[in-house]
Motif scaffolding. Structure first.
Motif, short mmCIF file in Angstrom:
data_model
loop_
_atom_site.label_atom_id
_atom_site.label_comp_id
_atom_site.label_asym_id
_atom_site.label_seq_id
_atom_site.Cartn_x
_atom_site.Cartn_y
_atom_site.Cartn_z
N ASP A 22 0.69 -1.15 -0.08
CA ASP A 22 0.06 0.01 0.06
C ASP A 22 0.84 1.30 0.12
O ASP A 22 0.33 2.29 -0.64
CB ASP A 22 -0.95 0.18 1.22
CG ASP A 22 -2.21 -0.97 1.04
OD1 ASP A 22 -2.56 -1.19 -0.08
OD2 ASP A 22 -2.54 -1.73 2.12
N LYS A 23 1.89 1.28 0.56
CA LYS A 23 2.85 2.45 0.51
C LYS A 23 3.24 2.85 -0.80
O LYS A 23 3.24 3.82 -1.06
CB LYS A 23 4.02 2.28 1.50
CG LYS A 23 4.73 3.44 1.83
CD LYS A 23 6.08 2.95 2.73
CE LYS A 23 7.09 4.21 2.73
NZ LYS A 23 8.20 4.01 3.58
N ASN A 24 3.72 1.83 -1.44
CA ASN A 24 4.20 2.06 -2.89
C ASN A 24 2.98 2.60 -3.69
O ASN A 24 3.08 3.26 -4.64
CB ASN A 24 4.71 0.83 -3.39
CG ASN A 24 6.17 0.79 -3.01
OD1 ASN A 24 6.68 1.53 -2.45
ND2 ASN A 24 6.80 -0.55 -3.48
N ILE A 25 1.84 1.82 -3.48
CA ILE A 25 0.61 2.20 -4.29
C ILE A 25 0.14 3.80 -4.10
O ILE A 25 -0.11 4.72 -4.66
CB ILE A 25 -0.67 1.42 -3.99
CG1 ILE A 25 -0.35 0.07 -4.66
CG2 ILE A 25 -1.89 1.82 -4.59
CD1 ILE A 25 -1.28 -1.00 -4.03
N GLN A 26 0.21 4.05 -2.88
CA GLN A 26 0.00 5.54 -2.40
C GLN A 26 1.15 6.39 -2.89
O GLN A 26 0.79 7.44 -3.42
CB GLN A 26 -0.13 5.62 -0.71
CG GLN A 26 -0.49 7.03 -0.46
CD GLN A 26 -1.93 7.60 -0.79
OE1 GLN A 26 -2.66 6.82 -0.63
NE2 GLN A 26 -1.82 8.59 -1.47
N ALA A 27 2.40 6.28 -2.84
CA ALA A 27 3.18 7.10 -3.53
C ALA A 27 3.02 7.10 -5.02
O ALA A 27 3.22 8.30 -5.62
CB ALA A 27 4.85 6.36 -3.44
N PHE A 28 2.63 6.27 -5.51
CA PHE A 28 2.30 6.33 -7.00
C PHE A 28 1.17 7.25 -7.27
O PHE A 28 1.23 7.93 -8.21
CB PHE A 28 2.03 4.83 -7.83
CG PHE A 28 1.63 4.97 -9.00
CD1 PHE A 28 2.41 5.30 -10.35
CD2 PHE A 28 0.30 4.68 -9.53
CE1 PHE A 28 1.96 5.42 -11.38
CE2 PHE A 28 -0.22 4.75 -10.72
CZ PHE A 28 0.70 5.14 -11.81
N THR A 29 0.14 7.00 -6.71
CA THR A 29 -1.08 7.81 -6.87
C THR A 29 -0.89 9.21 -6.45
O THR A 29 -1.54 10.19 -7.13
CB THR A 29 -2.32 7.33 -6.04
OG1 THR A 29 -2.07 7.12 -4.72
CG2 THR A 29 -2.71 5.74 -6.60
N THR A 30 -0.12 9.57 -5.69
CA THR A 30 0.35 11.04 -5.16
C THR A 30 1.17 11.53 -6.43
O THR A 30 0.68 12.73 -6.42
CB THR A 30 1.28 10.97 -3.85
OG1 THR A 30 0.39 10.42 -2.87
CG2 THR A 30 1.57 12.30 -3.64
N TRP A 31 2.19 10.51 -7.08
CA TRP A 31 3.03 11.21 -8.06
C TRP A 31 1.97 11.31 -9.21
O TRP A 31 2.17 12.52 -9.83
CB TRP A 31 4.15 10.01 -8.29
CG TRP A 31 4.74 10.31 -9.80
CD1 TRP A 31 5.73 11.21 -9.90
CD2 TRP A 31 4.17 9.77 -10.97
NE1 TRP A 31 6.15 11.37 -11.19
CE2 TRP A 31 5.40 10.45 -11.91
CE3 TRP A 31 3.21 8.93 -11.54
CZ2 TRP A 31 5.17 10.14 -13.22
CZ3 TRP A 31 3.39 8.60 -12.73
CH2 TRP A 31 4.40 9.09 -13.66
N LEU A 32 1.11 10.57 -9.47
CA LEU A 32 0.32 10.79 -10.90
C LEU A 32 -0.63 11.75 -10.56
O LEU A 32 -0.84 12.32 -11.48
CB LEU A 32 -0.70 9.47 -10.76
CG LEU A 32 -1.62 9.44 -12.14
CD1 LEU A 32 -0.64 9.47 -13.31
CD2 LEU A 32 -2.51 8.05 -12.03
N SER A 33 -1.29 12.12 -9.31
CA SER A 33 -1.81 13.19 -9.22
C SER A 33 -1.14 14.72 -9.50
O SER A 33 -1.51 15.48 -10.06
CB SER A 33 -2.57 13.34 -7.84
OG SER A 33 -3.32 12.23 -7.49
#
Length: 102
Positions: free
Chosen positions: A86-97
């Motif tokens: 989940d930490k990596n998924i959250q980092a990706f979604t933050t980056w994408l946003s």
């Protein structure tokens, strides 16, 4: 982290479904008897069954998710178990946003 692999990982309906299923492993894989699906992960075989796809196909999808850093895989005896990262998924979604807002 290679963002192109992460984008490829979420560009697939089956891979997105895997991530959704792994978000609530106790609900979707409560019948797993070999290990606790929350603490240990979900057996790849059960993920293939949940998607109604062949195990080699599921393995390819899971490998891409692993390369993207969205899941971790650990082996126990003859089985492989998958857990969301989940930490990596959250980092990706933050980056994408941030990328989409620029």
């Amino acid at each position: 982290m290679d963002r192109s692999i992460q984008i490829k990982a979420i560009a697939s309906k089956p891979r997105m479904q895997i991530l959704k299923l792994l978000a609530k492993p106790r609900r979707h894989f409560k019948h797993q008897w070999s290990a606790d699906p929350v603490n240990f992960g979900v057996c790849m075989t059960l993920i293939a069954e949940a998607l109604d796809i062949a195990q080699p196909t599921a393995s390819r999808h899971l490998d891409i998710l692993k390369q993207a850093g969205f899941i971790t895989v650990r082996k126990h005896q003859k089985w492989s178990y998958c857990k969301r990262h989940d930490k990596n998924i959250q980092a990706f979604t933050t980056w994408l946003s941030k990328q989409l807002a620029s």
